[in-house]
Motif scaffolding. Structure first.
Motif, mmCIF file in Angstrom:
data_model
loop_
_atom_site.group_PDB
_atom_site.id
_atom_site.type_symbol
_atom_site.label_atom_id
_atom_site.label_comp_id
_atom_site.label_asym_id
_atom_site.label_seq_id
_atom_site.Cartn_x
_atom_site.Cartn_y
_atom_site.Cartn_z
ATOM 1 N N MET A 719 0.835 -1.206 0.000
ATOM 2 C CA MET A 719 0.000 0.000 0.000
ATOM 3 C C MET A 719 0.869 1.255 0.000
ATOM 4 S SD MET A 719 -2.737 1.864 0.180
ATOM 5 C CE MET A 719 -4.244 1.112 0.763
ATOM 6 N N ALA A 720 1.919 1.254 0.828
ATOM 7 C CA ALA A 720 2.810 2.415 0.860
ATOM 8 C C ALA A 720 3.456 2.628 -0.504
ATOM 9 C CB ALA A 720 3.879 2.214 1.936
ATOM 10 N N HIS A 721 3.877 1.541 -1.137
ATOM 11 C CA HIS A 721 4.514 1.653 -2.463
ATOM 12 C C HIS A 721 3.534 2.158 -3.513
ATOM 13 C CE1 HIS A 721 7.089 0.499 -5.883
ATOM 14 N NE2 HIS A 721 5.952 0.085 -6.437
ATOM 15 N N LEU A 722 2.343 1.549 -3.556
ATOM 16 C CA LEU A 722 1.382 1.910 -4.595
ATOM 17 C C LEU A 722 0.837 3.321 -4.407
ATOM 18 C CD1 LEU A 722 -0.633 -1.439 -4.899
ATOM 19 C CD2 LEU A 722 1.123 -0.567 -6.457
ATOM 20 N N SER A 723 0.600 3.700 -3.141
ATOM 21 C CA SER A 723 0.023 5.024 -2.877
ATOM 22 C C SER A 723 1.065 6.126 -2.923
ATOM 23 C CB SER A 723 -0.667 5.029 -1.510
ATOM 24 O OG SER A 723 0.283 4.937 -0.461
ATOM 25 N N GLY A 724 2.316 5.787 -2.614
ATOM 26 C CA GLY A 724 3.361 6.804 -2.570
ATOM 27 C C GLY A 724 3.173 7.813 -1.454
ATOM 28 N N GLY A 802 -2.145 10.499 0.600
ATOM 29 C CA GLY A 802 -1.765 9.685 -0.549
ATOM 30 C C GLY A 802 -2.565 8.394 -0.633
ATOM 31 N N VAL A 803 -2.954 7.861 0.522
ATOM 32 C CA VAL A 803 -3.753 6.634 0.545
ATOM 33 C C VAL A 803 -5.145 6.917 -0.018
ATOM 34 C CG1 VAL A 803 -4.770 4.854 2.016
ATOM 35 C CG2 VAL A 803 -2.442 5.676 2.465
ATOM 36 N N ARG A 804 -5.744 8.016 0.433
ATOM 37 C CA ARG A 804 -7.070 8.397 -0.077
ATOM 38 C C ARG A 804 -7.002 8.620 -1.593
ATOM 39 N NH1 ARG A 804 -11.807 11.127 1.450
ATOM 40 N NH2 ARG A 804 -11.752 9.765 3.274
ATOM 41 N N ALA A 805 -5.979 9.311 -2.043
ATOM 42 C CA ALA A 805 -5.854 9.575 -3.485
ATOM 43 C C ALA A 805 -5.696 8.271 -4.265
ATOM 44 C CB ALA A 805 -4.667 10.499 -3.743
ATOM 45 N N PHE A 806 -4.891 7.356 -3.730
ATOM 46 C CA PHE A 806 -4.705 6.061 -4.396
ATOM 47 C C PHE A 806 -6.029 5.316 -4.501
ATOM 48 C CE2 PHE A 806 -4.311 1.490 -3.440
ATOM 49 C CZ PHE A 806 -3.783 1.052 -4.647
ATOM 50 N N MET A 807 -6.802 5.309 -3.418
ATOM 51 C CA MET A 807 -8.083 4.603 -3.438
ATOM 52 C C MET A 807 -9.036 5.223 -4.448
ATOM 53 S SD MET A 807 -8.785 3.745 0.589
ATOM 54 C CE MET A 807 -7.889 2.421 1.427
ATOM 55 N N ASP A 808 -9.107 6.526 -4.465
ATOM 56 C CA ASP A 808 -10.006 7.196 -5.406
ATOM 57 C C ASP A 808 -9.584 6.929 -6.849
ATOM 58 O OD1 ASP A 808 -11.438 8.208 -3.290
ATOM 59 O OD2 ASP A 808 -10.458 10.173 -3.305
ATOM 60 N N GLY A 911 14.387 -10.067 -1.737
ATOM 61 C CA GLY A 911 14.747 -9.599 -3.065
ATOM 62 C C GLY A 911 13.767 -9.994 -4.147
ATOM 63 N N ALA A 912 12.616 -10.540 -3.740
ATOM 64 C CA ALA A 912 11.628 -10.996 -4.729
ATOM 65 C C ALA A 912 10.923 -9.844 -5.422
ATOM 66 C CB ALA A 912 10.602 -11.899 -4.055
ATOM 67 N N ALA A 913 11.039 -8.637 -4.882
ATOM 68 C CA ALA A 913 10.438 -7.455 -5.518
ATOM 69 C C ALA A 913 11.178 -6.220 -5.038
ATOM 70 C CB ALA A 913 8.959 -7.350 -5.170
ATOM 71 N N GLU A 914 11.210 -5.208 -5.877
ATOM 72 C CA GLU A 914 11.794 -3.924 -5.502
ATOM 73 C C GLU A 914 10.662 -2.933 -5.285
ATOM 74 O OE1 GLU A 914 14.749 -2.476 -8.127
ATOM 75 O OE2 GLU A 914 15.956 -4.316 -8.086
ATOM 76 N N LEU A 915 10.454 -2.565 -4.023
ATOM 77 C CA LEU A 915 9.409 -1.614 -3.672
ATOM 78 C C LEU A 915 10.044 -0.323 -3.179
ATOM 79 C CD1 LEU A 915 6.927 -3.919 -1.683
ATOM 80 C CD2 LEU A 915 6.980 -3.441 -4.138
ATOM 81 N N ALA A 916 9.232 0.702 -3.024
ATOM 82 C CA ALA A 916 9.711 1.968 -2.497
ATOM 83 C C ALA A 916 10.008 1.887 -1.011
ATOM 84 C CB ALA A 916 8.672 3.061 -2.758
ATOM 85 N N VAL A 917 9.590 0.795 -0.364
ATOM 86 C CA VAL A 917 9.913 0.533 1.031
ATOM 87 C C VAL A 917 10.555 -0.848 1.098
ATOM 88 C CG1 VAL A 917 8.048 1.963 1.921
ATOM 89 C CG2 VAL A 917 7.637 -0.463 1.504
ATOM 90 N N PRO A 918 11.365 -1.099 2.104
ATOM 91 C CA PRO A 918 12.017 -2.417 2.159
ATOM 92 C C PRO A 918 11.030 -3.528 2.512
ATOM 93 C CG PRO A 918 12.539 -1.114 4.116
ATOM 94 C CD PRO A 918 11.807 -0.198 3.186
ATOM 95 N N LEU A 919 11.176 -4.665 1.826
ATOM 96 C CA LEU A 919 10.477 -5.873 2.246
ATOM 97 C C LEU A 919 11.225 -6.454 3.434
ATOM 98 C CD1 LEU A 919 9.598 -7.748 -1.078
ATOM 99 C CD2 LEU A 919 7.999 -6.793 0.573
#
Length: 933
Positions: A719-724, A802-808, A911-919
Motif C-alpha cells: 500500500m505504501a509503495h502503490l500510494s506513494g 496519498g492513501v485516499r488519493a490512491f483509493m479514489d 529480493g523478490a520485488a523492488e518496492l519503495a519501502v524495504p520488504l
C-alpha cells in the motif's frame, strides 16, 4: 480413490458442495434466464437456440448427482398475471419481454424435464418462489431437510435450520449463518431488508437512496421494518427525508417482497417422486438439440436412470480412427494405440512436432498413489491418440506394456527442448515422477492460461473451458465411470468408452491452447505473469507436494484425547447449566432449553417465527454473559478441531513416505493466492492455543529443524509503495512499528505515548481500510460508536492523503477498465464495478482497492518460491521447502546449515520485488512449526 485424469482435478471449488437432501426444489424459470445470459449462445444445425436449455439440463443433472434426493420438484413460473400484479399494477413493469430465442427454449426444456421423469410444477396466479416457499415450509414442518436451488436473493427469507439455498451456477450454499454473513441481517429480517431497498428490476418501491448498508444499519438500530417506520422521525439528513416520504409505500413493498408459504397445493413434498424416464422421447429431444453428451448418456446407459451420464460404446482399435462429430460439425479423429507400429509412428510424430499435448489417465486422484493406466497425445487439432497400458477388466485386449510406453516417452518428456502443453500438468508431472520420469519442457498449461487471462470468468477445469472458449460439451469422467460407490477406476473402464474420453482430453487441451495463448500474448503484462510466475511455479509446487511434511501422530493422538476429555467435561457443565441432558447438536432441543426452560432473551427468529439458535445468536448470547451458549460454542470449537485436524491428519500420513502430502492449487483464488487441500494447510488455526498445539505436531526429520520465514506486514508495505504516501513511506523506511506510527499520526501523539489499546485501533484501521471496511464495520470491530470510528477514519485520511488519493484513483481506473492490476501485471476483472445494484457495485469497489495489494503479495511470494527453489536445485543445500501458508514459507533444514540457510532464504525472499519501502522477512527456527513461527 476413483480413477480420474489430471484434467478432472484441475481446480477446486472455493465454495461448499451440496450434501444429501431428502427434498430438492429447483427454481427452473430463474435458472433458464440466468443460463441464457451467462452461457454461450449455442444453436443446432437448424439454427434453433439451445445454449440456455442445455445449460439448465446440465445444472439439474449435476444437482441430482450431488444430492440424491428422494423427492424433487422442478418449478416454473406459470403464464399469466399473478396476485402481485393485481396488488400493484406496475409490478415488474420495467422488465423487458422475454427474448424470442429464450422463449423458444422454454417449451423444449419443460418437455425434456417431464420426459426425464421429474415432477414439473406450475401454479397459476402465483410465482415459482411462492410454490417453492410453500413446499419447502411443508417439508421442514415434516422434519425433512430441504435444498432450494436458486440464484434469487429473495429466497434467503426462507432459510432456516432445515431449509438451505444453493446457487448451482456458483456452487455456493446459504444456511442461516451464511445469509447473515452475506446480507448483514438474519433470514427472518430479509423481507425488511429488501423492502427498505426496493427492487428496480421488479419495480418494487422502497426508500430512495437506501442501499444495503443503510438498510442493515436501520434494522440493527430499530429492530425490524415496523421499528424503522415507527422511528422514522429520528433518522437525520436527506435519507431521513426519503424514508419519511416512503412510509406509505413500505407496507406494499413488504407485501410484494414476502414469499407466500400457504399456496393451496394438491401436492405434498413427499408426493414429488421421480418416475422412470421416457427413453424414446429423450432420444428424440437430444437428437433435436444435438447434444452429443446427453445422447451418449441415453445410448450407453440402459440400466438405471437414463439421465445418469455414461459414455457410448464402439471405439475402433489399432490404426482405425473414430470420427466423433463435435457440436460445430468438425470430425475428431481419435486413435487407440494397441500395436508397436502405431506407437512408433506416434513417437516419431512427437519428435517432429513443435508442440504436443500430453495427459495421463490414472488409478487415483491422489498423485502420491496414482498409477498410470494410459496416456493420451495430440499434435494437431481434432486428432489425438490414446495409448492404454494397464486396463485390466475381463476381456480387455492386449496392450503395450507400461514399461515399453513410458520408456519410449521418457526421453521426450525429460527433454526441455520438446515443448508440451497440458491441463493441470502439475498432476501429470507428479505422476510421472513416481514412474521415474523427471518431466521438463512444460511450455503451456491451459488451466493456467485461462486463470491468467481472467481468474473470475469461469472455473478453469477442462469441461468449463471447452464450453466457454470452444463452445463444446466434453465427455465428463462420470459419463464413463459412473458415480458414488459404484464408480469404476479407470483401469476397469472398457477401452470402447475410455479411449474417446482420454483422447478428447489431449485434443481439447491443444485446441484450448490455440484459443487462449494468442489472447495472453497480446497483453504483455499477462504474458509476463504467465511466463515468469505461474508456469515456473508448476515444478516448484510439484516438488513441494511430493516432499510433504512430517507430522507426529502420537502428539496428535494425545491432543485428540485431551480435546475429547475437555469436550466431554463441557457437555457435563452444559447439562448442569441446563438442568437436563440434551443433544448439543440439535437446534430444536437447544431452543427448548434456551427459551422454554431458561427463558433466555430471543435475539432473532426463524422465518416460521420460532426463536433462532443460529451460530450468530449463540455468539450474541455468550457476549451478553449467558453461560450455556458459551459452553455450547466452546464445545463446538473443540469437536471441530478434533474432527478436522487431530483425528484426520494421522490418517493422511502416506504409508511409503511417512509424511502428509497436500495439494496446492494455483487456479482457485481470484487474487492469485495459492490454496491447498487434503489437508488444507492454509486454515490450521494460529490465534488460539489449541490451534497452535496442532502446529506443534508438524515436525522435521531427525537431525533437522523447522525454519519458518514470514513476510512482515507485506500488504501494508505494498500500500505504501502503490500510494506513494510520504508519511507511510517514511515510517517504513525508518523501521517504525507501523501500527504505533499510525496511532501517533491520527491521535497527534508521540509514538512512545501510544497505548496498546490505541495501537490496536490503529491496526484495525490499517488492515480494515485495505479490505474496504467502513466506519460502521470499524465501530463494530472496536466496540465504539460509529461517529468515533468515522472520526478515526477521517483523521487517518487527513494524515495519509496519498492513501485516499490512491483509493479514489483506483476506483476510477477500475470503472474505466473494468479490471485492476497488480504491480507485476496480474489482472482481476470486476464485472460489477458499474453495476446498477449498489451492493454489488460496492463489493466490486472494495475488491478494486484490495486486489492490487493482495495480488501483488501473492505474486511476490510466488517469485520468492521460484528463487528459493532455484537456489536449492543449484547449490543442493540440506534444505527442503515443505509448505507455503499465506505470506509464510516453511522449510526443513539440517541443524548445521540453519544459520546459512536462514540468511540466504531471507535474502532471496526480500529480493523478490523492488518496492519503495524495504520488504522485511522474519525467520524463526524451532523443533516444530509452532516454535519456528
Amino acid at each position: 480413490m476413483p480413477a480420474q485424469s489430471s484434467t478432472q482435478s484441475s481446480t477446486q471449488s472455493a465454495t461448499q458442495s451440496p450434501a444429501h437432501y431428502p427434498v430438492v426444489l429447483i427454481d427452473a424459470s430463474g435458472y433458464l434466464f440466468r443460463a441464457y445470459h451467462a452461457l454461450p449462445k449455442l444453436t443446432n444445425s437448424r439454427g434453433e437456440a439451445t445454449g440456455a436449455l442445455v445449460g439448465v439440463l446440465n445444472m439439474v443433472r449435476k444437482l441430482i448427482d450431488e444430492t440424491q434426493p428422494e423427492h424433487i420438484g422442478v418449478v416454473f413460473d406459470a403464464p399469466g398475471r399473478t396476485f402481485r400484479e393485481e396488488l400493484y399494477s406496475d409490478y415488474k413493469a420495467n422488465r423487458p419481454p422475454m427474448p424470442d430465442e429464450l422463449r423458444e427454449q422454454l417449451g423444449p426444456l419443460k418437455a425434456i424435464i417431464q420426459a426425464m421423469g421429474l415432477p414439473l410444477i406450475e401454479v397459476p396466479k402465483v410465482e415459482a418462489d411462492d410454490v417453492i416457499g410453500t413446499l419447502a415450509t411443508r417439508a421442514a414442518e415434516q422434519g425433512l431437510a430441504t435444498l432450494i436451488s436458486t440464484g434469487d436473493k429473495d429466497m434467503a427469507q426462507l432459510v432456516d435450520d432445515r431449509i438451505t439455498l444453493v446457487n448451482t451456477m456458483s456452487n455456493s450454499l446459504l444456511d442461516p449463518a451464511a445469509v447473515e454473513a452475506k446480507f448483514g441481517v438474519p433470514p427472518e429480517r430479509i423481507v425488511d431488508y429488501l423492502s427498505l431497498m426496493g427492487d428496480s428490476i421488479d419495480n418494487i418501491p422502497g426508500v430512495p437512496k437506501c442501499g444495503p448498508k443503510t438498510a442493515v444499519k436501520w434494522i440493527a438500530q430499530f429492530g425490524d421494518l415496523d421499528g424503522v417506520i415507527a422511528h422514522a422521525d429520528e433518522v437525520k439528513g436527506k435519507i431521513g427525508e426519503h424514508l419519511r416520504a416512503s412510509l406509505e409505500q413500505l407496507p406494499l413493498a413488504r407485501q410484494l417482497t414476502t414469499i407466500k408459504r400457504d399456496v393451496p397445493l394438491a401436492l405434498a413434498p413427499t408426493d414429488l417422486q421421480p418416475t422412470a424416464p421416457d427413453r424414446e422421447a429423450l432420444r428424440g429431444w437430444y437428437q433435436r438439440i444435438e447434444s452429443r453428451r446427453l445422447l451418449a448418456t441415453l445410448e450407453a446407459n440402459g440400466a438405471g436412470r437414463d439421465d445418469d451420464p455414461t459414455q457410448p460404446g464402439a471405439q475402433p482399435r489399432g490404426d482405425q480412427a473414430t470420427q466423433n462429430g463435435s457440436q460445430q460439425g468438425t470430425a475428431n479423429a481419435y486413435q487407440t494405440i494397441l500395436t508397436e507400429a502405431d506407437f512408433d509412428a506416434w513417437i516419431e510424430r512427437l519428435r517432429q512436432a513443435d508442440l504436443w499435448a500430453f495427459d495421463t489417465e490414472t488409478t487415483a486422484l491422489d498423485y502420491m498413489r496414482a498409477e498410470i493406466v494410459g496416456v493420451s497425445l495430440a499434435v494437431s487439432a481434432h486428432e489425438a491418440a490414446y495409448i492404454p497400458v494397464a486396463h485390466a477388466y475381463p476381456g480387455a485386449p492386449d496392450q503395450l506394456s507400461r514399461e515399453r510406453v513410458l520408456g519410449a516417452l521418457k526421453p521426450l518428456l525429460e527433454d526441455p527442448d520438446h515443448a508440451k502443453v497440458g491441463q493441470n500438468l502439475k498432476f501429470d508431472m507428479s505422476v510421472c515422477a513416481r514412474a521415474g520420469i523427471r518431466m521438463q519442457g512444460i511450455a503451456h498449461d491451459t488451466m493456467l492460461e485461462s486463470y491468467v487471462l481472467d481468474s473470475t470468468a469461469t472455473r478453469h477445469d477442462m469441461d468449463s473451458l471447452a464450453s466457454k472458449y470452444l463452445g463444446e460439451q466434453t465427455i465428463h469422467f462420470e459419463d464413463i465411470a459412473g458415480k458414488g460407490a459404484k464408480q469404476l477406476s479407470f483401469d476397469q473402464i472398457p477401452l470402447e468408452t475410455a479411449a474417446p474420453y482420454a483422447a478428447e482430453d489431449a485434443d481439447i487441451t491443444l485446441r484450448l491452447h490455440q484459443a487462449l495463448w494468442p489472447r495472453i500474448e497480446a497483453e504483455p503484462g499477462l504474458a509476463r505473469i504467465y511466463r515468469e510466475i505461474e508456469l515456473p511455479l508448476v515444478p516448484v509446487l510439484s516438488r513441494m507436494e511430493r516432499t510433504g511434511v512430517r507430522v507426529d501422530s502420537d502428539e496428535l493422538e494425545a491432543q485428540s484425547q485431551d480435546l475429547a476429555e475437555r469436550a466431554a467435561a463441557l457437555e457435563e457443565r452444559a447439562y448442569a447449566e441446563a438442568g437436563a441432558r440434551f443433544n448439543m447438536g440439535s437446534p430444536k432441543q437447544i431452543g427448548a432449553i434456551f427459551f422454554e426452560q431458561l427463558q433466555l432473551p430471543v435475539v432473532a427468529k426463524t422465518p416460521k417465527g420460532a426463536p433462532s439458535t443460529s451460530e450468530a445468536v449463540l455468539e450474541k448470547l455468550a457476549e451478553d454473559g449467558y453461560e450455556l451458549p458459551r459452553l455450547i460454542l466452546e464445545h463446538r470449537g473443540l469437536t471441530k478441531l478434533r474432527s478436522t485436524y487431530t483425528d484426520k491428519l494421522p490418517a493422511m500420513i502416506h504409508p511409503e513416505t511417512g509424511r502428509v502430502h497436500t495439494s496446492y492449487h494455483q487456479a482457485v483464488a481470484a487474487t492469485g493466492r495459492l490454496s491447498s487441500s487434503d489437508p488444507n494447510l492454509q486454515n490450521i488455526p494460529i490465534r488460539s492455543e489449541d490451534g497452535r498445539r496442532i502446529r506443534r505436531a508438524f515436525v522435521p526429520e531427525p537431525g533437522m529443524r523447522m525454519l519458518a520465514a514470514d513476510y512482515s506486514q507485506i500488504e501494508l508495505r505494498i500500500m505504501a509503495h502503490l500510494s506513494g504516501d510520504e508519511r507511510l513511506l517514511a515510517a517504513f523506511a525508518a523501521g517504525q512499528d507501523i501500527h504505533r506510527a499510525t496511532a501517533a499520526e491520527i491521535l497527534g501523539l508521540s509514538p512512545e505515548a501510544v497505548t496498546s489499546e490505541q495501537r490496536r485501533s490503529a491496526k484495525a484501521i490499517n488492515f480494515g481500510l485495505i479490505y474496504g471496511m467502513s466506519a460502521f464495520g470499524l465501530a463494530r470491530q472496536l466496540g465504539i460508536e460509529r461517529q468515533e470510528a468515522q472520526d478515526y477514519v477521517d483523521a487517518y485520511f487527513a494524515r495519509y492523503p496519498g492513501v485516499r488519493a490512491f483509493m479514489d484513483e483506483t476506483r476510477e481506473q477500475a470503472r474505466a477498465n473494468r479490471f485492476v492490476e497488480t504491480l507485476f501485471g496480474r489482472r482481476l476483472h470486476l464485472t460489477n464495478i458499474t453495476h446498477s445494484n449498489h451492493q454489488l457495485r460496492s463489493a466490486a469497489e472494495r475488491t478494486a482497492i484490495n486486489a492490487p495489494m493482495q495480488g501483488t503479495a501473492a505474486d511476490i511470494i510466488k517469485r520468492a518460491m521460484i528463487a528459493v527453489d532455484a537456489w536449492i536445485a543449484r547449490e543442493q543445500p540440506p534444505v527442503r521447502m515443505i509448505m507455503q501458508v499465506h505470506d509464510e514459507l516453511v522449510f526443513e533444514v539440517a541443524e548445521e546449515a540453519i544459520e546459512r540457510a536462514s540468511e540466504r532464504i531471507r535474502t532471496l525472499m526480500e529480493g523478490a520485488a523492488e518496492l519503495a519501502v524495504p520488504l522485511l522477512v522474519e525467520a524463526g527456527v524451532g523443533a516444530n512449526w509452532d516454535e519456528a513461527h
